[in-house]
Write a protein that holds these residues in place. Sequence first.
Motif, mmCIF file in Angstrom:
data_model
loop_
_atom_site.group_PDB
_atom_site.id
_atom_site.type_symbol
_atom_site.label_atom_id
_atom_site.label_comp_id
_atom_site.label_asym_id
_atom_site.label_seq_id
_atom_site.Cartn_x
_atom_site.Cartn_y
_atom_site.Cartn_z
ATOM 1 N N SER A 43 0.832 -1.207 0.000
ATOM 2 C CA SER A 43 0.000 0.000 0.000
ATOM 3 C C SER A 43 0.862 1.250 0.000
ATOM 4 O O SER A 43 0.567 2.225 -0.688
ATOM 5 N N ASP A 158 -5.997 -0.706 -4.682
ATOM 6 C CA ASP A 158 -5.452 -1.286 -3.455
ATOM 7 C C ASP A 158 -6.426 -2.328 -2.908
ATOM 8 O O ASP A 158 -7.444 -1.984 -2.330
ATOM 9 N N GLU A 159 -6.109 -3.566 -3.090
ATOM 10 C CA GLU A 159 -6.943 -4.689 -2.640
ATOM 11 C C GLU A 159 -8.427 -4.424 -2.887
ATOM 12 O O GLU A 159 -9.233 -4.452 -1.964
HETATM 13 MG MG MG Z 1 -2.335 -2.513 2.331
#
Ligand code: MG
Lengths: 360, 341
Positions: A43, A158-159
């Motif tokens: 991240s 991000d995910e």
């Molecule tokens: Mg992360």
Amino acid sequence: MSQITLTGVSRAFGKVGVLHDINLNILDGELIVFVGPSGCGKSTLLRLIAGLDRPTGGAIAIDGKDVTTVPAADRGLAMVFQSYALYPHMSVRQNLAFGLENARMARAEIDARIAEAARMLEIAPYLDRRPGQLSGGQRQRVAIGRAIVRNPTAFLLDEPLSNLDAELRISTRAELAALHERLSATMVYVTHDQIEAMTLADRIVVLRAGRIEQIGTPLDLYNHPANLFVAGFIGAPRMNFLPVKVAAGGTGRSSLTLDGSAGFEIDGNVSAVNGDVTLGQRPHHISLADAGKGDIAARVALVEALGSETIVHTKTSGGQTMLAVVAGQCPVASGDTVDLKFDTSHLHLFDDTGQRIAVS
Amino acid sequence: MADVRNGIATRAGAMILAPVGWLANLFDSPLRMLQRRTGSNGMAVFFLAPNMLVFGIFVLFPLVINILYSMTGGGALFLGDRTFVGADQYGRLFSCSSYLDPKSCIEDLFWIAVWNTLAFVVLQVAMMVAVALVTALVLNRELRARSFWRAVFFFPVLLSPVVVGLIWRWILQRQGLLNLMVFEAGGTPVNWLVERNWAFTAAIMVSVWAHVGFYALILLAGLQAIPKDLYEAAEMDGTRPLRVFWRITLPLLAPNLLVVLVLTLIRAVQIFDEVYVLTGGGPGTSTLFLTQYIYEVGFASMLRNPGLASAASILMGAVLVVLTLIQLGIARRNEQRGKMR
Ligand SMILES: [Mg+2]
Ligand SMILES: Nc1ncnc2c1ncn2[C@@H]1O[C@H](COP(=O)(O)OP(=O)(O)OP(=O)(O)O)[C@@H](O)[C@H]1O
């Protein structure tokens, strides 16, 4: 055109280094996936590219232009957040329009872009609802829609699937792949799920503790993991590892000795002869053999019959856990003694520092 | 190390809790017996009764008495000695040829207090909400020694209103701290508490200073409940700071702002103690507010008229009831909206 180049990028929070000397060239139109265990800095790296955070060292360039100190808004990137970060007090339509209004875009153009994104993502029926009135999957689409309408040079995700249930995750994954195909946009995708990485990526970047362990296509990483970490991280079930001794064998061959007794020869010369090395073999490449016909004897500890294949957990006499995945259904039970047979054409060898050993 | 500390904490906790447990056990069997006898409804009554008794004696009973008082006349203290006058006291309060001109009213002081209070409420509430918001926004930033600054702003909330009034009187009086500073700076000292407009301004400022920490805290909690992601999304969207404030911070803070608004309203209507200590209602009647009027008519003045004071307090109570109902409505709506999210 949107090529993102990271040169010697590092980020430290106080004295704690989180990213170290990241060098990476993300190609135009590529879907690149950052994968790695929790806390490895995925991240953080994505936020550095986005401009939400500044590196403590190194440079970031987009299409050859240094953007290291350029504010996030001026990088032409769009981000899909893990939490979606939709504005809860605005309707879906307003959520999509917000960034465009900031750019002082004409109303007609805004409406056209929203209509196009809504059609593409099938969110048209919800445009006047608030995010709180949508299901998780619908919210996720809106989050992607908010990125699409901006027509960014690259997408940062991000995910994006981690808040969806298993079934929805698989279907959305396929839709994302299709979307990437259709937009042919550069996408940087963060996940800690190696299956997601394998299925989506053009190239995967494996990160560990703030360093790049390996960059390559999914099959590259699967077939030629550069080190023990990548070998263990990519592929499910995990690769089996065994300590072995390696020595020169017959001409053009090397001999491997397991547990001091059993052993076999493989084609090719191993550069580190007479050493202790780690042998890696994926469970799918191990087969069960009749007693005395295999390479190593083991006791079955657990049998997972999935129908299409059977995962056999075994323990060798040396105490190593070895998994074998056998196609179809297989009549073994826990407690049985079986022989494991290696597939010598799919062996991986790693030296004592964990690096892959070339076999020539 | 942490384990050792935890161990000590656990043991200390156990030592403190031991007598509590012993006491609880002491009551255990009688309570069980009572429950068998009376059933669980009876138990509820048993536990609620003390509270109801206190509420009845100190709130409900005085309220009823107050209504009765407002319908009686004369200066006698005990209700039995007082003469019934019906709605005369209310009539007296409302007998004006023009409500806008207190001098035309029989109870001119009441109407002066009403208009003063109204002006105070409008100005003080606006000031309070604005200052609380700015304070919360500043305290929400990543500034150095943030908890110290929070404490600084919250500290006056802990002071007794009388102390607040006294402190500011020392600062604002003719030979006070402020004038000393003005003098040192080469200016002409102002008699802050004797000039009408300055005294009124001082009343507003001091009451804001005394309570703003509390409201800032409510707003700060609201600000911190706004997910950071939203600000990052806005940053990615290229949102200018002012627009972020208007389009994201303010709408998401609205529930908290509304609570603060109504709470400050309720308190501003009741303004009394710190201003009474600060200015005593003066100069003249320029800082005379409703509560002070009620207090003086009921207890302090030569021409004591408890009935009139009661009538005025009932009228003020009615306004407060309306405001409180609004506040409860807002609270309920926020709760429901919170559930929906
Ligand atoms: Mg992360
Ligand atoms: N603002 C910060 N201050 C201090 N440390 C931070 C900060 N942000 C991240 N870190 C640290 O940096 C490391 C990497 O964090 P990051 O969020 O990038 O991990 P991640 O790979 O995304 O993990 P996950 O898969 O759990 O999301 C973590 O050890 C984290 O504690």
